[in-house]
Design a protein around this motif. Structure first.
Motif, PDB file in Angstrom:
ATOM      1  N   LYS A 268      62.771  16.477 -13.294  1.00  0.00           N
ATOM      2  CA  LYS A 268      63.963  17.116 -13.828  1.00  0.00           C
ATOM      3  C   LYS A 268      64.025  16.927 -15.335  1.00  0.00           C
ATOM      4  CE  LYS A 268      68.992  17.420 -13.371  1.00  0.00           C
ATOM      5  NZ  LYS A 268      70.202  16.894 -12.686  1.00  0.00           N
ATOM      6  N   SER A 269      64.280  17.994 -16.030  1.00  0.00           N
ATOM      7  CA  SER A 269      64.362  17.913 -17.491  1.00  0.00           C
ATOM      8  C   SER A 269      65.724  17.391 -17.915  1.00  0.00           C
ATOM      9  CB  SER A 269      64.122  19.284 -18.117  1.00  0.00           C
ATOM     10  OG  SER A 269      65.127  20.199 -17.708  1.00  0.00           O
ATOM     11  N   GLY A 270      65.750  16.670 -19.040  1.00  0.00           N
ATOM     12  CA  GLY A 270      66.999  16.186 -19.602  1.00  0.00           C
ATOM     13  C   GLY A 270      67.521  17.158 -20.648  1.00  0.00           C
ATOM     14  N   VAL A 271      68.676  16.851 -21.205  1.00  0.00           N
ATOM     15  CA  VAL A 271      69.292  17.773 -22.156  1.00  0.00           C
ATOM     16  C   VAL A 271      68.485  17.902 -23.444  1.00  0.00           C
ATOM     17  CG1 VAL A 271      71.636  17.524 -21.267  1.00  0.00           C
ATOM     18  CG2 VAL A 271      70.798  15.918 -22.994  1.00  0.00           C
ATOM     19  N   PHE A 272      67.727  16.851 -23.811  1.00  0.00           N
ATOM     20  CA  PHE A 272      66.898  16.966 -25.012  1.00  0.00           C
ATOM     21  C   PHE A 272      65.814  18.023 -24.826  1.00  0.00           C
ATOM     22  CE2 PHE A 272      68.876  13.085 -26.451  1.00  0.00           C
ATOM     23  CZ  PHE A 272      68.812  13.185 -27.834  1.00  0.00           C
ATOM     24  N   GLN A 273      65.177  18.008 -23.672  1.00  0.00           N
ATOM     25  CA  GLN A 273      64.150  19.017 -23.410  1.00  0.00           C
ATOM     26  C   GLN A 273      64.772  20.406 -23.280  1.00  0.00           C
ATOM     27  OE1 GLN A 273      61.583  18.165 -20.063  1.00  0.00           O
ATOM     28  NE2 GLN A 273      60.741  20.239 -20.015  1.00  0.00           N
ATOM     29  N   GLN A 274      65.941  20.490 -22.621  1.00  0.00           N
ATOM     30  CA  GLN A 274      66.598  21.783 -22.447  1.00  0.00           C
ATOM     31  C   GLN A 274      67.010  22.400 -23.785  1.00  0.00           C
ATOM     32  OE1 GLN A 274      69.913  21.158 -19.738  1.00  0.00           O
ATOM     33  NE2 GLN A 274      68.642  19.861 -18.417  1.00  0.00           N
ATOM     34  N   ALA A 275      67.313  21.540 -24.757  1.00  0.00           N
ATOM     35  CA  ALA A 275      67.770  22.024 -26.064  1.00  0.00           C
ATOM     36  C   ALA A 275      66.637  22.163 -27.068  1.00  0.00           C
ATOM     37  CB  ALA A 275      68.835  21.083 -26.625  1.00  0.00           C
ATOM     38  N   ASP A 276      65.405  21.925 -26.647  1.00  0.00           N
ATOM     39  CA  ASP A 276      64.275  21.950 -27.580  1.00  0.00           C
ATOM     40  C   ASP A 276      64.235  23.265 -28.373  1.00  0.00           C
ATOM     41  OD1 ASP A 276      61.981  21.022 -28.826  1.00  0.00           O
ATOM     42  OD2 ASP A 276      60.647  21.893 -27.320  1.00  0.00           O
ATOM     43  N   GLY A 277      64.189  23.160 -29.671  1.00  0.00           N
ATOM     44  CA  GLY A 277      64.192  24.320 -30.547  1.00  0.00           C
ATOM     45  C   GLY A 277      65.585  24.783 -30.941  1.00  0.00           C
ATOM     46  N   GLY A 278      66.600  24.283 -30.223  1.00  0.00           N
ATOM     47  CA  GLY A 278      67.966  24.724 -30.470  1.00  0.00           C
ATOM     48  C   GLY A 278      68.879  23.594 -30.894  1.00  0.00           C
ATOM     49  N   GLU A 302      62.146   9.413 -34.565  1.00  0.00           N
ATOM     50  CA  GLU A 302      60.740   9.733 -34.341  1.00  0.00           C
ATOM     51  C   GLU A 302      60.513  11.109 -33.738  1.00  0.00           C
ATOM     52  OE1 GLU A 302      58.843   6.605 -32.187  1.00  0.00           O
ATOM     53  OE2 GLU A 302      59.761   5.016 -33.391  1.00  0.00           O
ATOM     54  N   GLY A 303      61.564  11.737 -33.210  1.00  0.00           N
ATOM     55  CA  GLY A 303      61.402  13.051 -32.620  1.00  0.00           C
ATOM     56  C   GLY A 303      60.656  13.037 -31.297  1.00  0.00           C
ATOM     57  N   THR A 304      60.635  11.890 -30.642  1.00  0.00           N
ATOM     58  CA  THR A 304      59.981  11.787 -29.332  1.00  0.00           C
ATOM     59  C   THR A 304      60.861  10.991 -28.376  1.00  0.00           C
ATOM     60  OG1 THR A 304      58.800   9.746 -29.935  1.00  0.00           O
ATOM     61  CG2 THR A 304      57.676  11.845 -30.368  1.00  0.00           C
ATOM     62  N   TYR A 305      60.655  11.204 -27.070  1.00  0.00           N
ATOM     63  CA  TYR A 305      61.394  10.458 -26.059  1.00  0.00           C
ATOM     64  C   TYR A 305      60.495  10.255 -24.850  1.00  0.00           C
ATOM     65  CZ  TYR A 305      61.850  14.902 -23.612  1.00  0.00           C
ATOM     66  OH  TYR A 305      61.573  16.081 -22.953  1.00  0.00           O
ATOM     67  N   LEU A 306      60.903   9.331 -24.007  1.00  0.00           N
ATOM     68  CA  LEU A 306      60.132   9.029 -22.799  1.00  0.00           C
ATOM     69  C   LEU A 306      61.005   9.301 -21.583  1.00  0.00           C
ATOM     70  CD1 LEU A 306      57.389   7.833 -21.836  1.00  0.00           C
ATOM     71  CD2 LEU A 306      58.562   5.619 -21.676  1.00  0.00           C
ATOM     72  N   PRO A 307      60.633  10.269 -20.724  1.00  0.00           N
ATOM     73  CA  PRO A 307      61.404  10.518 -19.502  1.00  0.00           C
ATOM     74  C   PRO A 307      61.416   9.291 -18.606  1.00  0.00           C
ATOM     75  CG  PRO A 307      59.858  12.309 -19.944  1.00  0.00           C
ATOM     76  CD  PRO A 307      59.481  11.188 -20.852  1.00  0.00           C
ATOM     77  N   ASP A 317      62.323  19.017 -30.741  1.00  0.00           N
ATOM     78  CA  ASP A 317      62.868  19.496 -32.011  1.00  0.00           C
ATOM     79  C   ASP A 317      64.269  20.048 -31.739  1.00  0.00           C
ATOM     80  OD1 ASP A 317      63.407  20.630 -34.499  1.00  0.00           O
ATOM     81  OD2 ASP A 317      62.312  22.467 -34.029  1.00  0.00           O
ATOM     82  N   ILE A 318      65.276  19.246 -32.074  1.00  0.00           N
ATOM     83  CA  ILE A 318      66.659  19.682 -31.830  1.00  0.00           C
ATOM     84  C   ILE A 318      67.512  19.456 -33.073  1.00  0.00           C
ATOM     85  CG2 ILE A 318      66.644  19.330 -29.339  1.00  0.00           C
ATOM     86  CD1 ILE A 318      68.569  16.816 -31.275  1.00  0.00           C
ATOM     87  N   ARG A 319      68.593  20.240 -33.153  1.00  0.00           N
ATOM     88  CA  ARG A 319      69.630  20.005 -34.160  1.00  0.00           C
ATOM     89  C   ARG A 319      70.783  19.346 -33.414  1.00  0.00           C
ATOM     90  NH1 ARG A 319      72.739  23.283 -37.751  1.00  0.00           N
ATOM     91  NH2 ARG A 319      73.668  21.944 -39.332  1.00  0.00           N
ATOM     92  N   LEU A 320      71.158  18.129 -33.844  1.00  0.00           N
ATOM     93  CA  LEU A 320      72.159  17.363 -33.123  1.00  0.00           C
ATOM     94  C   LEU A 320      73.540  17.532 -33.745  1.00  0.00           C
ATOM     95  CD1 LEU A 320      72.664  15.297 -30.834  1.00  0.00           C
ATOM     96  CD2 LEU A 320      72.407  13.495 -32.577  1.00  0.00           C
ATOM     97  N   ILE A 321      74.508  17.894 -32.883  1.00  0.00           N
ATOM     98  CA  ILE A 321      75.916  17.903 -33.272  1.00  0.00           C
ATOM     99  C   ILE A 321      76.654  16.984 -32.304  1.00  0.00           C
ATOM    100  CG2 ILE A 321      77.994  19.273 -33.615  1.00  0.00           C
ATOM    101  CD1 ILE A 321      76.281  21.705 -34.102  1.00  0.00           C
ATOM    102  N   THR A 322      77.358  16.007 -32.836  1.00  0.00           N
ATOM    103  CA  THR A 322      78.098  15.071 -31.997  1.00  0.00           C
ATOM    104  C   THR A 322      79.593  15.234 -32.252  1.00  0.00           C
ATOM    105  OG1 THR A 322      77.824  13.356 -33.686  1.00  0.00           O
ATOM    106  CG2 THR A 322      76.243  13.385 -31.874  1.00  0.00           C
ATOM    107  N   ALA A 323      80.392  14.799 -31.277  1.00  0.00           N
ATOM    108  CA  ALA A 323      81.848  14.893 -31.415  1.00  0.00           C
ATOM    109  C   ALA A 323      82.488  13.704 -30.727  1.00  0.00           C
ATOM    110  CB  ALA A 323      82.363  16.200 -30.805  1.00  0.00           C
ATOM    111  N   THR A 324      83.615  13.282 -31.256  1.00  0.00           N
ATOM    112  CA  THR A 324      84.325  12.159 -30.674  1.00  0.00           C
ATOM    113  C   THR A 324      85.785  12.185 -31.091  1.00  0.00           C
ATOM    114  OG1 THR A 324      84.409   9.737 -30.475  1.00  0.00           O
ATOM    115  CG2 THR A 324      83.764  10.642 -32.607  1.00  0.00           C
ATOM    116  N   HIS A 325      86.642  11.593 -30.253  1.00  0.00           N
ATOM    117  CA  HIS A 325      88.045  11.413 -30.631  1.00  0.00           C
ATOM    118  C   HIS A 325      88.277  10.017 -31.170  1.00  0.00           C
ATOM    119  CE1 HIS A 325      87.987   9.425 -26.708  1.00  0.00           C
ATOM    120  NE2 HIS A 325      89.069   8.792 -27.088  1.00  0.00           N
ATOM    121  N   ARG A 326      87.259   9.153 -31.078  1.00  0.00           N
ATOM    122  CA  ARG A 326      87.379   7.767 -31.505  1.00  0.00           C
ATOM    123  C   ARG A 326      87.063   7.617 -32.986  1.00  0.00           C
ATOM    124  NH1 ARG A 326      83.935   3.802 -28.004  1.00  0.00           N
ATOM    125  NH2 ARG A 326      85.010   2.383 -29.417  1.00  0.00           N
ATOM    126  N   ASN A 327      87.576   6.560 -33.586  1.00  0.00           N
ATOM    127  CA  ASN A 327      87.252   6.208 -34.959  1.00  0.00           C
ATOM    128  C   ASN A 327      85.969   5.386 -34.939  1.00  0.00           C
ATOM    129  OD1 ASN A 327      87.048   5.060 -37.552  1.00  0.00           O
ATOM    130  ND2 ASN A 327      89.272   5.144 -37.834  1.00  0.00           N
TER     131      ASN A 327
END
Length: 499
Positions: A268-278, A302-307, A317-327
């Motif tokens: 099963k692919s994770g979200v990093f693989q699913q978002a590759d290029g995006g 490093e741009g790499t991960y281990l399943p 290769d992903i562009r990361l956008i994060t969000a949080t309500h916490r400080n």
């Protein structure tokens, strides 16, 4: 150096202007309001509208251009009546929109024209197209004027221009897949600045951190950034980190191989693989545990991960956008969030304000949501908000933001017996949260506590009660609340957007 924006004077041509044609008297007001203003102040250009016959206007324009060196452009508009508000609004709004799109600094001369024309200038200049105002009179001459009040944007019929798809997305509190910055409906200066910053960030391959309460539009911003970036044609994958069971975090993020653990019956692919290029959007990012933060930092560096269950590194290769309500700065300070990961993700930072702090947007969103109800249900097609209902809406803190506003409006529209939604209808639709000591005294400090916000919540609760007990007398209400005087109470209410 950037080129200065041209300063443009906009005005109607009035009857007193036409009467001044050819006048060369020493009295500046004999020149008419428009010519007097151009003689008294310097502008880069003049844009005029008129509803008089061409044979009356052209001699005036020829005379005016001889009188001043400023380039003049005049446009004839068709009005069935010079006091028809709707026609005047359509013509002037279209004209100002074109000038604003050219990046011009706008000033409006209020004096020429009918009272209806003057009213529409003020309406547009105070809500949609920020500008300076001038007036010219025989008594006071030419002067710049300050209009010392703000208008509520529900009086601007711009809501008619909103597409039903946009309104439906708002009413559902969901971010559309094809979200663009135009989907972020606002006239609030702070939000407009955030939109402009987000559009700049969209063109740059940097990680982005978005702060904001639930319902403030974090995913809407994230999707708009993705769709405006060079990765627009690639996947956008959104994940709520707070909804992942701790034992499945690694699998959800990085995927797993068949047999890696009990229940792993296939790869099963994770979200990093699913978002590759995006783009990968991790909402509630601050909820990730420390051990997961370490592994996430390695992927970003490093741009790499281990399943899970794998032995071979996978490139991503992903562009990361994060969000949080916490400080997260507080979380870094108390050791619950890694400092190195924080600075890795917080390159471009957007702090979205809650709805209660978006001055000027509340009425726009309320009317837009109500318009969507009218479109979706014929039984609601005549529903409208009374002035008292609007005032009550303005006084609510809307801690649930757009989602709470939408559900409350829908309930009040369904319960309303007539066509006009009253303040009582709104009041009945609101949820009254039970008062519990645990709400204030038993917060988990490890997750961060905003002590000022807790104090503000107490104020929002007790100030209306004190005003009700004192029958609206602020001096008495201030005494009941232990404040020195009514000015202290008024200042606190202004700070909390309660007046």
């Amino acid at each position: 150096m950037s080129k200065a924006k041209p300063h443009t004077l906009v005005s109607w041509i009035g009857g007193n202007d036409l009467k001044s044609t050819g006048n060369t008297g020493t009295d500046s007001q004999a020149l008419g309001p428009l010519a007097a203003t151009l003689k008294a102040h310097t502008f880069d250009a003049v844009e005029l509208l008129y509803n008089y016959p061409e044979e009356q206007v052209q001699p005036y324009l020829d005379w005016l251009q001889e009188l001043v060196a400023t380039p003049i452009n005049a446009q004839s508009v068709s009005l069935t009546s010079p006091v028809n508000f709707d026609e005047i609004y359509i013509q002037t709004n279209q004209h100002l929109a074109g000038l604003a799109s050219e990046g011009r600094l706008l000033s409006i001369l209020l004096s020429p024209g009918t009272p209806a024309m003057q009213a529409v200038w003020i309406l547009l200049g105070k809500t949609r197209y920020p500008c300076r105002f001038y007036q010219s009179s025989k008594e006071q001459g030419v002067q710049e004027v300050d209009i010392p009040f703000e208008l509520s944007v529900e009086y601007v019929p711009a809501v008619r221009g909103l597409g039903s798809a946009k309104i439906n997305q708002l009413s559902e509190a969901a971010a559309p897949i094809d979200a663009a910055f135009d989907d972020i409906i606002t006239r609030n200066p702070r939000m407009l600045t955030l939109k402009a910053q987000a559009q700049i960030l969209a063109q740059r391959e940097v990680p982005i951190l978005i702060y904001g309460e639930t319902g403030t539009g974090k995913e809407l911003f994230a999707r708009a950034i993705h769709n405006a970036s060079g990765r627009a044609g690639k996947p956008f994958i959104a994940l709520n980190c707070g909804a992942i069971p701790p034992e499945l975090v690694d699998s959800v993020l990085f995927g797993h191989l068949k047999g890696a653990f009990t229940g792993a019956v296939a790869d099963k692919s994770g979200v990093f693989q699913q978002a590759d290029g995006g783009t990968l959007f991790l909402d509630e990012f601050g909820e990730l545990e420390s051990a997961v933060q370490v592994r996430l930092l390695r992927v970003l560096q490093e741009g790499t991960y281990l399943p899970v269950g794998g032995t071979k590194e996978q490139k991503v290769d992903i562009r990361l956008i994060t969000a949080t309500h916490r400080n997260l700065l507080e979380a870094v300070a108390n050791g619950t969030f890694r400092e190195d990961l924080f600075y890795r993700v917080a390159v471009g930072v957007l702090h979205l304000p809650p709805l209660r702090e978006r001055e000027g947007d509340l009425s726009l969103l309320a009317e837009a949501l109500l318009a969507s109800f009218r479109e979706q249900d014929v039984g609601l097609e005549d529903k409208k908000l009374s002035a008292e209902a609007k005032n009550l809406i303005f006084k609510q803190p809307w801690r649930g933001n757009v989602r709470e506003l939408q559900s409350s409006l829908l309930r009040s529209a369904l319960w309303c017996q007539g066509d006009t939604i009253s303040a009582d209808d709104i009041r009945q639709s609101l949820f009254q949260m039970p008062e519990k000591n645990t709400g204030l005294l038993d917060r988990d400090v490890n997750k961060g506590v905003d002590i000022q916000e807790l104090c503000d919540d107490l104020m929002r609760h007790y100030i209306p009660l004190a005003l009700e007990a004192s029958q609206g007398k602020k001096t008495k209400a201030a005494q009941l609340l232990g404040m020195n005087n009514y000015q202290t109470l008024e200042n606190k209410m202004k700070k909390l957007n309660m007046i």
